[in-house]
Design a protein around this motif. Structure first.
Motif, PDB file in Angstrom:
ATOM      1  N   GLU A   1     -12.077  -7.749  -3.368  1.00 12.81           N
ATOM      2  CA  GLU A   1     -11.514  -7.147  -4.580  1.00 12.81           C
ATOM      3  C   GLU A   1     -10.445  -6.101  -4.258  1.00 12.81           C
ATOM      4  O   GLU A   1      -9.579  -5.789  -5.076  1.00 12.81           O
ATOM      5  N   GLN A   2     -10.476  -5.566  -3.002  1.00 12.54           N
ATOM      6  CA  GLN A   2      -9.494  -4.540  -2.642  1.00 12.54           C
ATOM      7  C   GLN A   2      -8.064  -5.071  -2.712  1.00 12.54           C
ATOM      8  O   GLN A   2      -7.143  -4.344  -3.051  1.00 12.54           O
TER       9      GLN A   2
ATOM     10  N   GLN B   1     -10.862   0.083   4.775  1.00 13.38           N
ATOM     11  CA  GLN B   1      -9.600   0.248   4.054  1.00 13.38           C
ATOM     12  C   GLN B   1      -9.047   1.649   4.313  1.00 13.38           C
ATOM     13  O   GLN B   1      -9.774   2.633   4.258  1.00 13.38           O
TER      14      GLN B   1
ATOM     15  N   ASP C   1      -6.641  -7.186  -4.753  1.00 10.31           N
ATOM     16  CA  ASP C   1      -6.052  -7.237  -6.081  1.00 10.31           C
ATOM     17  C   ASP C   1      -5.662  -5.853  -6.591  1.00 10.31           C
ATOM     18  O   ASP C   1      -4.837  -5.725  -7.484  1.00 10.31           O
ATOM     19  N   LYS C   2      -6.284  -4.834  -6.008  1.00 10.84           N
ATOM     20  CA  LYS C   2      -5.984  -3.476  -6.472  1.00 10.84           C
ATOM     21  C   LYS C   2      -4.805  -2.849  -5.721  1.00 10.84           C
ATOM     22  O   LYS C   2      -4.438  -1.697  -5.977  1.00 10.84           O
ATOM     23  N   LEU C   3      -4.228  -3.579  -4.773  1.00 13.34           N
ATOM     24  CA  LEU C   3      -3.046  -3.042  -4.064  1.00 13.34           C
ATOM     25  C   LEU C   3      -1.868  -2.973  -5.033  1.00 13.34           C
ATOM     26  O   LEU C   3      -1.914  -3.493  -6.144  1.00 13.34           O
TER      27      LEU C   3
ATOM     28  N   SER D   1       0.862  -1.193   0.000  1.00 13.72           N
ATOM     29  CA  SER D   1       0.000   0.000   0.000  1.00 13.72           C
ATOM     30  C   SER D   1       0.891   1.234   0.000  1.00 13.72           C
ATOM     31  O   SER D   1       2.049   1.151   0.403  1.00 13.72           O
TER      32      SER D   1
ATOM     33  N   GLU E   1       5.202  -1.065  -8.541  1.00 13.31           N
ATOM     34  CA  GLU E   1       4.360   0.131  -8.352  1.00 13.31           C
ATOM     35  C   GLU E   1       4.682   0.814  -7.022  1.00 13.31           C
ATOM     36  O   GLU E   1       4.723   2.035  -6.921  1.00 13.31           O
TER      37      GLU E   1
ATOM     38  N   SER F   1       1.819  -3.517  -6.742  1.00 11.88           N
ATOM     39  CA  SER F   1       2.844  -4.542  -6.899  1.00 11.88           C
ATOM     40  C   SER F   1       4.160  -3.979  -6.374  1.00 11.88           C
ATOM     41  O   SER F   1       4.267  -2.782  -6.077  1.00 11.88           O
TER      42      SER F   1
END
Lengths: 487, 131, 431
Positions: free
Chosen positions: B114-115, B58, B117-119, B16, B124, B121
């Motif tokens: 689903e949250q 979140q 998978d959007k974190l 994050s 990133e 990599s």
């Protein structure tokens, strides 16, 4: 090391109080009882407290040795930024402990306390005259309580007006006490970044000021040692939105007789008597943090208030809008006595002169060190100047290393790592009571430390070497806190 | 402090922008702080943990980590309920400094899967550090 | 120097100050006075104080006249203690730091708690901070109950501190024996903390053990405060009786009364609450060579790090007063503390019995320490005035704080009052 006064001396080790003494010793001249012993029965009666028994000599040696581990104003230069460590005249200490003052009981009738009430009344007048403000309360026991008192008054002021204001603007250079005091009064701190030149920019204030915002807490001169030149513009913006301006007067030593705080647009200002007015800080306190206000806020001042009635003085308690008491009695009265003495010893011209020389001394240090240390903001400085370790980072020498090395040279380090907006800040406040000779010695020592950062950085990481103890393990202290000894 | 290239940021974890890492284990998510975060904070002396059973959204603060001179809030990277906390940190918060990945902080049962998978990599996240 | 700074005269230092901010004219204060003139002025103020020529002040109520050993005054007058700042640089502040560590230890012992901080401003603000701390610990609860037998000024400070928040303060009444009546506690919802003072304002020793049970049954924290800590030389400590937070005024320990300040706020609690505790603390550690030393620690609770989320806004505390209290307790010792406390107890008992025999009526019968409240059939105000002429200040009229106890006077007798003088007072009442 050639420049500073720091050499080594004999330091005697001293154990903890309970590691010495023997049961039955005493350092107290106990009066014989001249009354019958009264019975003590019941569950409230205890076995006494397990404290060490020491003789008078034990106690005297203990504390005398401890005292020798301290650096103090009376030992040497103490350029701790934002703390105004000026010399504290000896007479003032003695006068505060004159028998009738030391023995004064705070709850006697007004007629029996005229001398002390008169002192309070006159000191209020003096502080009003020095700041330009209208009225003063001497009750707050320290700067932070002065801030709290002012914030309580702001909250009471808006409550009286029926306004809901929940936020307050605080610049990022402010002392941590500002947001903490505001939070105690239910205000949410709105952070205000200082502008590129180290000043609060009026446009940033305008962008944050609205009718939900109680006002602003402004330190002026600010903690970068700069006078907020747009202060009137800033306070006008706040007032236009119905807000109030709080002035943190921690740095008043720069502007006595030079700046009129009320004309700057400040509505409430606290003073630190243990800074500007030369009362000793006692290794942590007591201080005193009087609050000076404009007429509009007078109804909200803490009670009781001392008033003059003809030739006599009286306490007034029944003020319906007052925030009430912030102290059990009249604040740190013995500190007030010393500040009263200081002002009278100095007189009007010398007070102004003190500020002038404080600023001159800071400017002199700034000019002398600017070639070897990075100057955070190159603007005219007031009573203190702020450098950083930017130029020494290549040598892996930090502000902390240089501060500790100054100890070996015989100086108390400046304030370090504050204000937070300057990474690796070194904040030097020499005060007016240092002579040019002493400043020159300090400057030479500091230059020597800086030179060493490229020639022998390791030595700086190891500093200090001369005090009783070397660098202490603060991590260990915090991980497994040991706050009391094992008796 | 570590240079960027010295940082240990395992490729199999998600990250994050608040410097937490997250790892999926069956239907739960394990959370800790990154090497960058522990390095910035320095010697950690105290970890304030949430109660097991409490829920957070979140990005909400669920605890704090303290060094000698700083306090850092830790934010939950995904919404959910705390189902376990790492008790070992109570006595030895310095474990996080020793290995921030071995020494996780909490385990969450996510409420919005689903949250995860959007974190971010690894790459990133690294970008947020350089930017 | 001016050349180095680039100015021609001192005014040049301030050329950047805008005109609209400038101070006009001279500062209107008197002076400068020489050392001798200043001394005369202060002596003059002192002479107008009744206490200056009083032979005895039989009055406490939060400010107590006790003997102060010369050794304590002398060693605490040392400039190395007096003229140093907060011990931010531990290597050159070990004197203050070790002294405060010892202070924390002695105070924790005295109060029967596991930890004590480096001091608060005074008894009043210590109580206010204790209640705010309790509200932080009992997060969801919004009410605090405080005994009406707590020093009226402390209660006023609590009110001031809590005014801007939405917390509710409920006052608990005093029963016929002079103790706090806790029977109404079960009607108070959401109670985070209950505060009692012992000995209370009337000098009465509260039943803290019983109170602790009742308060903890309500899932509230027990805050126990005091204005006369010398009592704990004789009494069981509040912490050992179940108090969670113990706080109050420490002026009795070697600190001059000085018109009510500087005093000393004492503050301790159970160790589990340490991270919620306000104020500075000193902890033990080692230096690079492994030698024992002391540092300020747990600073992350404090304002300079946690800013608006700090446990308190306190920064400067009562440093030298705390060291003084420690030196006083060291000089007195455990045995001395007990002996002195007993002496205070005996003196007050003598005065109490004497006044009773002379016709006074004790307002509260519960046990006392060195203070008690009496009423008289005669007009005591005029007796008090007569005594004043003899240099004896006898008691405090309670009416100003407690209209319900009109005509009742609070007396205090410490080790400083002789039997002879008390007899003089008793005789005056008898006539």
């Amino acid at each position: 090391m050639s420049n500073g006064p720091g050499i080594s001396g004999l330091i005697l080790d001293e154990p903890l109080l309970w590691e010495k003494g023997k049961p039955g010793r005493t350092g107290f001249s106990m009066p014989e009882s001249d009354v019958p012993s009264a019975p003590c029965e019941g569950s409230w009666y205890g076995d006494g407290v397990d404290l060490p028994d020491l003789s008078e000599v034990d106690v005297i040696r203990h504390y005398t040795r401890l005292s020798q581990y301290n650096f103090a104003i009376d030992t040497g230069m103490y350029p701790l930024g934002s703390c105004t460590m000026k010399y504290n005249p000896k007479l003032h200490e003695k006068l505060a402990s004159l028998a009738p003052i030391a023995a004064a009981h705070p709850l006697l009738e007004d007629e029996l306390s005229q001398g002390m009430l008169r002192l309070i009344y006159e000191l209020k007048q003096f502080l009003a005259a020095i700041t330009g403000m209208d009225q003063v309360s001497l009750q707050p026991a320290a700067g932070a309580q002065g801030e709290l008192t002012a914030m309580l008054m702001f909250a009471a002021y808006f409550r009286k007006k029926g306004e809901q204001r929940t936020k307050i603007i605080i610049p990022d250079t402010a002392h941590g006490t500002n947001p903490a005091s505001a939070a105690l009064c239910g205000f949410t701190a709105v952070s205000l970044p200082s502008g590129p030149r180290g000043y609060v920019e009026p446009v940033d204030v305008a962008a944050r000021m609205d009718d939900q915002t109680a006002g602003i807490m402004l330190t002026n001169p600010n903690t970068l040692g700069l006078f907020e030149e747009s202060v009137r513009e800033i306070t006008d913006i706040v007032h236009r939105h119905g807000g109030l301006v709080y002035g943190d007067g921690a740095n008043m030593n720069a502007v006595m007789g030079i700046v009129d705080i009320k004309r700057c647009g400040v509505d409430a200002l606290h003073l630190n008597l243990h800074k500007t007015f030369s009362t000793p800080h006692g290794g942590g306190g007591p201080g005193a943090g009087p609050v000076c206000v404009v007429d509009e806020l007078v109804p909200f001042l803490p009670t009781p208030v001392v008033e003059k009635d003809g030739d006599s003085y009286r306490l007034v308690d029944n003020l319906p809008d007052s925030i009430g008491r912030v102290h059990g009695f009249f604040g740190n009265f013995s500190v007030l006595v010393k500040a009263y003495c200081y002002i009278l010893s100095m007189g009007p011209e010398n007070l102004k002169k003190a500020s002038q020389l404080a600023v001159l001394n800071a400017g002199y240090v700034k000019e002398a060190l600017r070639d070897v240390l990075h100057l955070a903001f190159d603007r005219p400085c007031m009573h203190e100047c702020v450098f950083s370790d930017k130029l020494q980072r290549g040598d892996k020498v930090t502000t902390l290393d240089m501060a500790k090395a100054l100890i070996d040279h015989g100086f108390h380090p400046p304030t370090i790592y504050f204000p937070l907006v300057v990474p690796g800040a070194i904040m030097i406040e020499p005060t007016e009571t240092e002579s040019k000779d002493d400043l020159d010695t300090f400057i030479a020592s500091f230059k020597e430390v800086v030179a060493q950062s490229s020639t022998d950085p390791e030595a700086l990481h190891e500093a200090p070497r001369r005090p009783k103890l070397r660098r202490l393990d603060e991590t260990r202290a915090a991980r497994k806190p040991k706050l009391t000894g094992d008796m | 402090m570590k240079e960027l290239e010295e940082l240990n940021l395992p490729g199999e974890l998600m990250y994050s922008k608040d410097h937490e890492w997250a790892k999926k284990e069956d239907d739960t998510i394990v959370i800790g702080i990154t090497d960058y975060a522990q390095d910035q904070l320095g010697d950690i002396v105290f970890a304030e943990m949430p109660e097991v059973g409490s829920s957070f959204e979140q990005g909400e603060e669920f605890g704090t980590l303290e060094s000698v001179k700083a306090v850092s809030e830790i934010y939950l990277p995904v919404s959910g309920e705390i189902i376990a906390i790492n008790d070992a940190l109570e006595d030895e918060p310095e474990l996080i400094n020793e290995d921030p990945y071995e020494n996780w902080i909490v385990v969450v049962r996510p409420s919005k899967e689903e949250q995860f998978d959007k974190l971010l990599s690894r790459e990133e996240y690294l970008e947020t550090l350089t930017g | 120097m001016m050349e180095a700074v680039g100015i021609d005269d001192l005014a040049g230092l301030f050329s950047h100050i805008p005109d609209e901010c400038r101070f006009a004219g001279d500062i209107e204060v008197p002076g400068p006075l020489t050392e001798w003139d200043l001394t005369r002025r202060l002596e003059g103020l002192g002479q107008s104080m009744a206490v200056g020529h009083a032979r005895a002040v039989l009055l406490g109520a939060g400010s107590y006249h006790h003997y102060i050993p010369e050794a304590v005054k002398s060693v605490m007058g040392r400039a190395e203690f007096l003229t140093s700042y907060t011990p931010y640089q531990p290597e050159v502040s070990q004197g203050t730091l070790q002294g405060i560590f010892e202070f924390q230890t002695l105070i924790a012992r005295l109060l029967g708690v596991q930890v004590a901080n480096a001091s608060m401003y005074d008894g009043g603000s210590a109580l206010a901070e204790a209640l705010l701390m309790a509200l932080r610990i009992k997060r969801k609860k919004t009410t605090v109950a405080i005994s009406r037998a707590i020093h009226p000024h402390y209660r006023q400070v609590v009110k001031t501190y809590l005014a801007p928040s939405s917390f509710t303060i409920v006052e608990l009444p005093v029963d016929a024996s002079g103790r706090t009546d806790l029977s109404g506690l079960d009607k108070i919802d959401e109670c985070a903390a209950v505060a009692l003072q012992s000995p209370n304002f009337f000098g009465v020793i509260e039943d803290l053990e019983q109170a602790a049970t009742v308060i903890h049954d309500r899932d509230a924290l027990f805050v126990s405060c005091f204005s006369e800590p010398l009592a704990y030389g004789l009494l069981r400590s509040p912490g050992s009786l179940g108090a969670d937070i113990v706080c109050g005024e420490g002026q009795s320990f070697g600190i001059a009364q000085s018109f009510g300040g500087a005093g000393l706020g004492l503050f301790g609690c159970r160790s589990e609450f340490i991270r919620n505790m306000p104020g500075r603390v000193v902890g033990e550690t080692v230096d690079m060579d492994g030698k024992r030393g002391f540092v300020l620690t747990l600073s992350t609770r404090e304002q300079h790090i946690r800013r608006e989320k700090a446990t308190s806004n306190i920064c400067s505390n009562q440093g030298i007063c705390a060291l003084t209290a420690a030196a006083y307790l060291a000089a007195l010792g455990g045995s001395g503390l007990r002996q002195l406390a007993k002496l205070n107890y005996d003196k007050a008992a003598y005065l109490k019995n004497g006044l009773r025999e002379a016709g006074g009526k004790l307002l509260f019968e519960a046990p006392h320490f060195n203070e008690f409240v009496m009423r008289f059939d005669v007009d005591f105000t005029s007796v008090r005035a007569k005594l004043m002429d003899k240099g004896i200040i006898a008691g405090l009229d309670c009416t100003r704080f407690y209209p319900e106890y009109e005509g009742a006077f609070l007396f205090c007798a410490t080790e400083t009052v002789s039997r002879e003088l008390m007899d003089e007072l008793i005789d005056e009442v008898r006539q």
